[in-house]
Design an enzyme around this catalytic site. Structure first.
Site, short mmCIF file in Angstrom:
data_model
loop_
_atom_site.label_atom_id
_atom_site.label_comp_id
_atom_site.label_asym_id
_atom_site.label_seq_id
_atom_site.Cartn_x
_atom_site.Cartn_y
_atom_site.Cartn_z
N SER A 1 0.84 -1.21 0.00
CA SER A 1 0.00 0.00 0.00
C SER A 1 0.86 1.25 0.00
O SER A 1 0.61 2.21 -0.73
CB SER A 1 -0.92 0.00 1.22
OG SER A 1 -1.84 -1.08 1.18
N ARG B 1 1.06 7.65 5.92
CA ARG B 1 0.20 6.79 6.72
C ARG B 1 -1.21 7.38 6.83
O ARG B 1 -2.19 6.64 6.91
CB ARG B 1 0.80 6.54 8.10
CG ARG B 1 0.06 5.45 8.87
CD ARG B 1 0.81 5.04 10.13
NE ARG B 1 1.92 4.15 9.85
CZ ARG B 1 1.82 2.82 9.72
NH1 ARG B 1 0.63 2.24 9.82
NH2 ARG B 1 2.87 2.08 9.49
N HIS C 1 -2.87 6.49 3.67
CA HIS C 1 -3.19 5.06 3.76
C HIS C 1 -4.44 4.82 4.57
O HIS C 1 -5.26 3.94 4.24
CB HIS C 1 -1.98 4.33 4.37
CG HIS C 1 -2.20 2.88 4.60
ND1 HIS C 1 -2.48 2.36 5.85
CD2 HIS C 1 -2.17 1.82 3.76
CE1 HIS C 1 -2.61 1.05 5.76
NE2 HIS C 1 -2.42 0.69 4.51
#
Length: 224
Positions: free
Chosen positions: A21, A44, A47
């Site tokens: 990812s 992050r 994500h």
């Protein structure tokens, strides 16, 4: 190069999915101006919500990541949140590795009573309680839900000398959310990470803190 272990997924399959990812995000994000310590935080967050807008909307005080790492690795910090969701979302094992406890007071009876008595929000009173207990100083403060909590933290910093190690200010919403983050970003006394505009949420605070824990583990390994 040795990889993180404490702040990674617990299974090889989980780690592979997360790393894939991150690779996709790196490939698709386009240009950005974030530093090597800032980008893992933003990545992050992207994500967590599959939203590339956080490339650009996320803003950092110049000392934000250094202050966070010093607090996490210093052994005397804590995390103070505006809502329980942040405390629940953070990995217990990752927090334990760094000796970090979490605190939130949004549903305490005295907080509710004081909010009713003063016609304020529970979030305001929860931040005031944290300050009275001496928990804000040196803490990482995570605000993901309540703009009024972030506005109160700004007031406590300006007027009452509260000194968190870092404020992760990411309340979501339509009433005062953008304004609260702009107020936070005006401060020079305390480092901060904010999301400009209306977007935000507790999930993003959790993502940002998890990224900072990952950076802290890498720093630990370098020092070993």
């Amino acid at each position: 190069m040795t990889a993180n272990t404490v702040t990674e997924q617990l299974t090889a399959a989980g780690r592979a999915i997360e790393h894939d990812s991150f690779s996709i995000i790196d490939a698709e994000v386009g240009p950005h101006a974030y530093s090597s310590n800032q980008w893992p935080v933003v990545r992050r967050m992207i994500h967590a919500n599959a939203d590339f807008d956080f490339n650009g909307l996320t803003d950092f005080h110049p000392q934000a990541t250094d202050a966070a790492l010093a607090a996490i690795l210093g052994g005397a910090s804590r995390i103070v949140a505006d809502v329980e969701m942040i405390c629940v979302g953070l990995s217990a094992s990752r927090l334990a590795h760094f000796g970090l406890a979490t605190h939130q007071f949004i549903s305490d009876d005295d907080v509710i009573a004081q909010a009713r008595a003063e016609d304020t929000t529970r979030a305001v009173q929860a931040m005031r309680k944290a300050h009275r207990l001496g928990l804000l100083d040196g803490a990482i403060v995570g605000i993901g839900n309540a703009p009024t909590a972030l506005i109160e933290v700004v007031r406590l910093i300006r007027d009452e000398g509260a000194r968190p190690a870092l404020v992760v200010g990411m309340p979501v919403g339509f009433v005062s959310a953008a304004e609260s983050k702009n107020l936070m970003a005006e401060l020079t006394e305390v480092p901060w990470i904010v999301i400009r505009g209306r977007k935000g949420g507790s999930t993003l605070v959790v993502a940002a803190i998890h990224a900072l824990l990952g950076l802290a583990e890498a720093r630990q390994r370098e020092a070993a």
